[in-house]
Write a protein that holds these residues in place. Sequence first.
Motif, PDB file in Angstrom:
ATOM      1  N   VAL A 209       0.567  -1.331   0.208  1.00 38.52           N
ATOM      2  CA  VAL A 209       0.172  -0.035   0.024  1.00 38.52           C
ATOM      3  C   VAL A 209       0.783   1.098   0.073  1.00 38.52           C
ATOM      4  CG1 VAL A 209      -1.731   1.148   1.337  1.00 38.52           C
ATOM      5  CG2 VAL A 209      -1.902  -1.093   1.146  1.00 38.52           C
ATOM      6  N   LEU A 210       1.979   1.138   0.928  1.00 40.06           N
ATOM      7  CA  LEU A 210       2.520   2.343   0.794  1.00 40.06           C
ATOM      8  C   LEU A 210       3.427   2.602  -0.334  1.00 40.06           C
ATOM      9  CD1 LEU A 210       5.559   2.840   3.689  1.00 40.06           C
ATOM     10  CD2 LEU A 210       5.818   3.218   1.336  1.00 40.06           C
ATOM     11  N   LYS A 211       3.992   1.611  -1.162  1.00 41.37           N
ATOM     12  CA  LYS A 211       4.373   2.073  -2.394  1.00 41.37           C
ATOM     13  C   LYS A 211       3.615   2.203  -3.537  1.00 41.37           C
ATOM     14  CE  LYS A 211       8.538  -0.696  -1.368  1.00 41.37           C
ATOM     15  NZ  LYS A 211       8.965  -2.130  -1.033  1.00 41.37           N
ATOM     16  N   GLU A 212       2.435   1.780  -3.611  1.00 42.21           N
ATOM     17  CA  GLU A 212       1.144   2.210  -4.499  1.00 42.21           C
ATOM     18  C   GLU A 212       1.070   3.670  -4.082  1.00 42.21           C
ATOM     19  OE1 GLU A 212       0.415   0.755  -6.971  1.00 42.21           O
ATOM     20  OE2 GLU A 212       0.697  -1.576  -6.693  1.00 42.21           O
ATOM     21  N   ALA A 213       0.678   3.991  -2.917  1.00 44.55           N
ATOM     22  CA  ALA A 213       0.406   5.372  -2.450  1.00 44.55           C
ATOM     23  C   ALA A 213       1.530   6.440  -2.597  1.00 44.55           C
ATOM     24  CB  ALA A 213       0.076   5.338  -1.058  1.00 44.55           C
TER      25      ALA A 213
ATOM     26  N   ILE B  63      -7.151  -0.243   6.109  1.00 50.88           N
ATOM     27  CA  ILE B  63      -7.832  -0.431   7.573  1.00 50.88           C
ATOM     28  C   ILE B  63      -7.768  -1.868   8.143  1.00 50.88           C
ATOM     29  CG2 ILE B  63     -10.197  -0.536   8.603  1.00 50.88           C
ATOM     30  CD1 ILE B  63     -10.682   2.087   6.664  1.00 50.88           C
ATOM     31  N   ILE B  64      -7.200  -2.071   9.214  1.00 47.25           N
ATOM     32  CA  ILE B  64      -6.825  -3.382   9.477  1.00 47.25           C
ATOM     33  C   ILE B  64      -7.662  -3.774  10.840  1.00 47.25           C
ATOM     34  CG2 ILE B  64      -5.292  -5.385  10.205  1.00 47.25           C
ATOM     35  CD1 ILE B  64      -3.215  -3.780   8.738  1.00 47.25           C
ATOM     36  N   ASP B  65      -8.613  -4.674  10.648  1.00 46.19           N
ATOM     37  CA  ASP B  65      -9.487  -5.078  11.907  1.00 46.19           C
ATOM     38  C   ASP B  65     -10.231  -3.756  12.339  1.00 46.19           C
ATOM     39  OD1 ASP B  65      -8.876  -7.584  11.775  1.00 46.19           O
ATOM     40  OD2 ASP B  65      -7.534  -7.343  13.290  1.00 46.19           O
ATOM     41  N   GLY B  66     -10.948  -2.958  11.151  1.00 51.54           N
ATOM     42  CA  GLY B  66     -11.428  -1.698  11.615  1.00 51.54           C
ATOM     43  C   GLY B  66     -10.646  -0.497  11.927  1.00 51.54           C
ATOM     44  N   LYS B  67      -9.258  -0.815  12.236  1.00 52.48           N
ATOM     45  CA  LYS B  67      -8.407   0.365  12.573  1.00 52.48           C
ATOM     46  C   LYS B  67      -7.479   1.119  11.595  1.00 52.48           C
ATOM     47  CE  LYS B  67      -5.109   1.013  16.004  1.00 52.48           C
ATOM     48  NZ  LYS B  67      -3.985   0.543  16.470  1.00 52.48           N
ATOM     49  N   ARG B  68      -7.903   2.294  11.368  1.00 55.68           N
ATOM     50  CA  ARG B  68      -6.932   2.689  10.143  1.00 55.68           C
ATOM     51  C   ARG B  68      -5.510   2.781  10.515  1.00 55.68           C
ATOM     52  NH1 ARG B  68      -8.559   8.484   7.690  1.00 55.68           N
ATOM     53  NH2 ARG B  68      -6.894   9.316   8.989  1.00 55.68           N
ATOM     54  N   THR B  69      -4.558   2.277   9.629  1.00 53.42           N
ATOM     55  CA  THR B  69      -3.234   2.203   9.992  1.00 53.42           C
ATOM     56  C   THR B  69      -2.527   2.923   8.856  1.00 53.42           C
ATOM     57  OG1 THR B  69      -2.853   0.303   8.659  1.00 53.42           O
ATOM     58  CG2 THR B  69      -3.230  -0.065  11.065  1.00 53.42           C
ATOM     59  N   PHE B  70      -3.041   3.276   7.853  1.00 55.68           N
ATOM     60  CA  PHE B  70      -2.124   3.985   6.846  1.00 55.68           C
ATOM     61  C   PHE B  70      -3.129   4.782   6.085  1.00 55.68           C
ATOM     62  CE2 PHE B  70      -0.716   4.851   2.613  1.00 55.68           C
ATOM     63  CZ  PHE B  70       0.654   4.961   2.791  1.00 55.68           C
ATOM     64  N   PHE B  71      -2.908   5.984   5.658  1.00 53.57           N
ATOM     65  CA  PHE B  71      -3.770   6.996   5.112  1.00 53.57           C
ATOM     66  C   PHE B  71      -2.905   8.324   4.178  1.00 53.57           C
ATOM     67  CE2 PHE B  71      -6.344  11.011   5.351  1.00 53.57           C
ATOM     68  CZ  PHE B  71      -7.156  10.512   4.468  1.00 53.57           C
ATOM     69  N   THR B  72      -3.368   8.383   3.223  1.00 51.79           N
ATOM     70  CA  THR B  72      -2.784   9.653   2.343  1.00 51.79           C
ATOM     71  C   THR B  72      -4.154  10.431   2.053  1.00 51.79           C
ATOM     72  OG1 THR B  72      -2.752   8.465   0.312  1.00 51.79           O
ATOM     73  CG2 THR B  72      -0.317   8.260   1.874  1.00 51.79           C
TER      74      THR B  72
ATOM     75  N   GLY C 216      -0.892  15.430  -3.677  1.00 47.39           N
ATOM     76  CA  GLY C 216       0.521  16.058  -4.421  1.00 47.39           C
ATOM     77  C   GLY C 216       1.520  15.013  -3.640  1.00 47.39           C
ATOM     78  N   ILE C 217       2.832  15.292  -4.264  1.00 46.54           N
ATOM     79  CA  ILE C 217       3.993  14.514  -4.289  1.00 46.54           C
ATOM     80  C   ILE C 217       4.506  14.831  -2.754  1.00 46.54           C
ATOM     81  CG2 ILE C 217       5.534  16.095  -5.693  1.00 46.54           C
ATOM     82  CD1 ILE C 217       5.848  12.067  -4.580  1.00 46.54           C
ATOM     83  N   ASP C 218       4.667  16.122  -2.450  1.00 43.55           N
ATOM     84  CA  ASP C 218       5.347  16.859  -1.320  1.00 43.55           C
ATOM     85  C   ASP C 218       4.672  16.354  -0.118  1.00 43.55           C
ATOM     86  OD1 ASP C 218       7.717  18.416  -1.963  1.00 43.55           O
ATOM     87  OD2 ASP C 218       6.305  18.839  -3.400  1.00 43.55           O
ATOM     88  N   LYS C 219       3.399  16.560  -0.101  1.00 37.61           N
ATOM     89  CA  LYS C 219       2.402  16.320   1.075  1.00 37.61           C
ATOM     90  C   LYS C 219       2.188  14.721   1.061  1.00 37.61           C
ATOM     91  CE  LYS C 219      -0.910  17.891   3.899  1.00 37.61           C
ATOM     92  NZ  LYS C 219      -2.471  17.553   3.467  1.00 37.61           N
ATOM     93  N   THR C 220       2.246  14.019   0.144  1.00 32.63           N
ATOM     94  CA  THR C 220       2.094  12.546   0.210  1.00 32.63           C
ATOM     95  C   THR C 220       3.522  12.106   0.726  1.00 32.63           C
ATOM     96  OG1 THR C 220       0.731  12.176  -1.556  1.00 32.63           O
ATOM     97  CG2 THR C 220       2.029  10.156  -0.986  1.00 32.63           C
ATOM     98  N   VAL C 221       4.778  12.598   0.365  1.00 34.53           N
ATOM     99  CA  VAL C 221       5.968  12.032   1.152  1.00 34.53           C
ATOM    100  C   VAL C 221       5.849  12.412   2.499  1.00 34.53           C
ATOM    101  CG1 VAL C 221       8.510  12.473   1.243  1.00 34.53           C
ATOM    102  CG2 VAL C 221       7.344  12.137  -0.759  1.00 34.53           C
ATOM    103  N   PHE C 222       5.637  13.622   2.810  1.00 29.88           N
ATOM    104  CA  PHE C 222       5.188  14.118   4.265  1.00 29.88           C
ATOM    105  C   PHE C 222       4.409  13.064   4.902  1.00 29.88           C
ATOM    106  CE2 PHE C 222       3.889  16.622   7.758  1.00 29.88           C
ATOM    107  CZ  PHE C 222       4.880  17.539   8.189  1.00 29.88           C
ATOM    108  N   GLU C 223       3.337  12.736   4.428  1.00 33.43           N
ATOM    109  CA  GLU C 223       2.252  12.088   5.228  1.00 33.43           C
ATOM    110  C   GLU C 223       2.890  10.623   5.484  1.00 33.43           C
ATOM    111  OE1 GLU C 223      -1.792  14.000   3.639  1.00 33.43           O
ATOM    112  OE2 GLU C 223      -0.958  12.226   2.432  1.00 33.43           O
ATOM    113  N   ILE C 224       3.549  10.027   4.391  1.00 30.10           N
ATOM    114  CA  ILE C 224       4.025   8.461   4.441  1.00 30.10           C
ATOM    115  C   ILE C 224       5.350   8.567   5.499  1.00 30.10           C
ATOM    116  CG2 ILE C 224       4.890   6.783   3.314  1.00 30.10           C
ATOM    117  CD1 ILE C 224       3.264   7.280   1.001  1.00 30.10           C
ATOM    118  N   PHE C 225       6.215   9.632   5.532  1.00 32.96           N
ATOM    119  CA  PHE C 225       7.319   9.307   5.883  1.00 32.96           C
ATOM    120  C   PHE C 225       7.442  10.365   7.267  1.00 32.96           C
ATOM    121  CE2 PHE C 225       8.162   8.001   1.743  1.00 32.96           C
ATOM    122  CZ  PHE C 225       8.475   6.687   2.006  1.00 32.96           C
ATOM    123  N   GLY C 226       6.716  11.036   7.365  1.00 33.12           N
ATOM    124  CA  GLY C 226       6.735  11.868   8.438  1.00 33.12           C
ATOM    125  C   GLY C 226       7.578  13.203   8.498  1.00 33.12           C
ATOM    126  N   LYS C 227       7.663  14.087   9.503  1.00 38.99           N
ATOM    127  CA  LYS C 227       8.416  15.439   9.030  1.00 38.99           C
ATOM    128  C   LYS C 227       9.916  15.129   9.277  1.00 38.99           C
ATOM    129  CE  LYS C 227       9.285  19.409  12.092  1.00 38.99           C
ATOM    130  NZ  LYS C 227       8.799  20.102  13.374  1.00 38.99           N
TER     131      LYS C 227
END
Length: 583
Positions: free
Chosen positions: A173-177, A188-197, A201-212
């Motif tokens: 999922v990370l690599k596709e996102a 969402i794993i067992d009802g809990k969201r564990t990943f979200f973008t 755009g690219i900058d926001k997405t990199v930030f969201e995935i890998f953190g500040k």
Amino acid sequence: MGKIKILDDQVINIIAAGEVVENPAGMIKELIENSLDANSNKIKIEISSNLIDFKITDDGDGMDRSDLLNSIQRHATSKISTKEDVFNIGTYGFRGEALASISAISKLKIISKIEDGVAHELVSYAGNIQDVRQVNAPKGTTIEIRDLFYNTPARKKFLRKETTELNKIKDVVLKEALANYDVSFSLIIDGKRTFFTTGSGIDKTVFEIFGKNNYKNLDKFSLGFLGNVEAIKNTKDYIFTYVNKRYVKSNLLERAIISGYDTKLMKGKYPFVILFLDLNPQEIDINVDPSKKFVKFSNENIVYKIVQTKIQDYFYEKDRTNWRPNIELSKENKKEDLELDFTKSNDEVFDNLLEINQNILKNNSNYDMKLKEENQLFSKQQGIFEKSDGTNKSYDVLGQVFNTYILVNNHQTSEIEIYDQHIIHEGILFQEFMEEINQNKLQSKPLLFPRIINLLPAEKDIVISNMEIFNDFGFEIDEISENSVAIRKVPDFDFRHSMETVFKEIIGSILKNEYDIPDIRREILTSMSCKGAIKAGEKLTLFEMQNMVRRLHEVGRYTCPHGRPIIVKLTKDDLDKKFGRKK
Ligand code: ADP
Ligand code: MG
């Protein structure tokens, strides 16, 4: 009658499923790519942690009734039709096998609706259609898979343990996102969201995935992002290479990247890189493996050169603009001053750097003065140390050369001993840690402000499931969100690297030795000692050197934890020969 029979479709599909849907992550990848091919803006993936039930919902183009019926047929695809198309692929899918394979080994329900049509629902068990009917649903497609592998229990047995499979899914999922940064992904794993973008755009997405913290160590360049020295890794896991938005594993690209970094990387170290290559689809062949993870370039040399030179050019420009005198930082200003604020504009950062340089110059001359005084004070002093077995060791610490080696005159053996300062310090620390750990005496100290650390999903899982090890080493950690933890206590020890580096290093060690606990502890000890030790290139006072040599003899450990030698010896004989006094 002959023995050869033509297999029926169901058997063929089950065999094909072995390649296309090797594991749940492979299946999720196929489903995501179908949603992307259908121009979706939002893709939601829901799974049960026991890896039996899955659901993926998109808001893409959808299918009408007849397409829905065809979609689970083998070699049924809307994406190519002629043989020329096979060599000019602009979509993720083209083999027309995924849905047929998945349906063959599960209970499947697909609900789909095109823009101006009605929604239909199709239900199939083990590839046999049970029901098709009209339903109410929004535009797009929802695919529900229940009881994956229920009719192929043998395949189920080959699955790795659940956490491993879940990590693979998160990774997919990370690599596709990451590549599809205009599409919003949620896992969402067992009802809990564990990943979200958010898909903004690219900058926001990199930030969201890998953190500040990771984001600030990544520089944008013409082909994606290049990590700076703060983001050097021990594995290749942070090299993300995409060709036409498809994540690929490619030795060629990896080698090109590493050679583009050139001397910035030490042996065995790898950069954090996100690389997007856009090539004419006719220049590549992705039909070399059913998983579509590998790619063949029609002209490997050109691709290699492009990647290598783009990276070299980027660093050439950067090093020129950020050039500063290559001087040692004194201990006092080393840590704080180098914290640059990445939210500032480039100009401000540059000014900031200039200011830091001036401070360093100022402090450094003081430091040198102090050093001279100290050296004079100690230059006459001789070290005598009594080892526990009663033998006297008598030696003179002569000084430091190349800011890396300590010269010692050993009076007993009449030899000049040359010590690598990093290695002996590392050995001393290793031994000290080992003793403290064995006696349960490793102290930890609370941090005034908990340190928030961003982690990849797989890394966070490592921390959570190995909490005991982290506690033993003096860390106190809380899980605070999907991709971060808070460190509240740290080992009471003066690391020369940032706490984050040490922490990540431990995660890396655990990742490497998945199963063997004693080995993990040893690895961690080794890497903590390495991180705590004085580095090559650091100037030492005579006093520090004498202390170190004394501790070395106290500890009595004359090999480094990595197994390298720590003393090189030079006898009078050796010197005599060099000078031609002796043959
Ligand atoms: P391929 O992707 O190689 O064409 P698949 O078996 O994955 O083969 O899918 C078969 C067909 O079903 C696709 O070509 C597409 O027309 C349709 N399809 C599958 N998933 C979706 C989806 N999420 N939205 C719209 N159409 C889909
Ligand atoms: Mg497909």
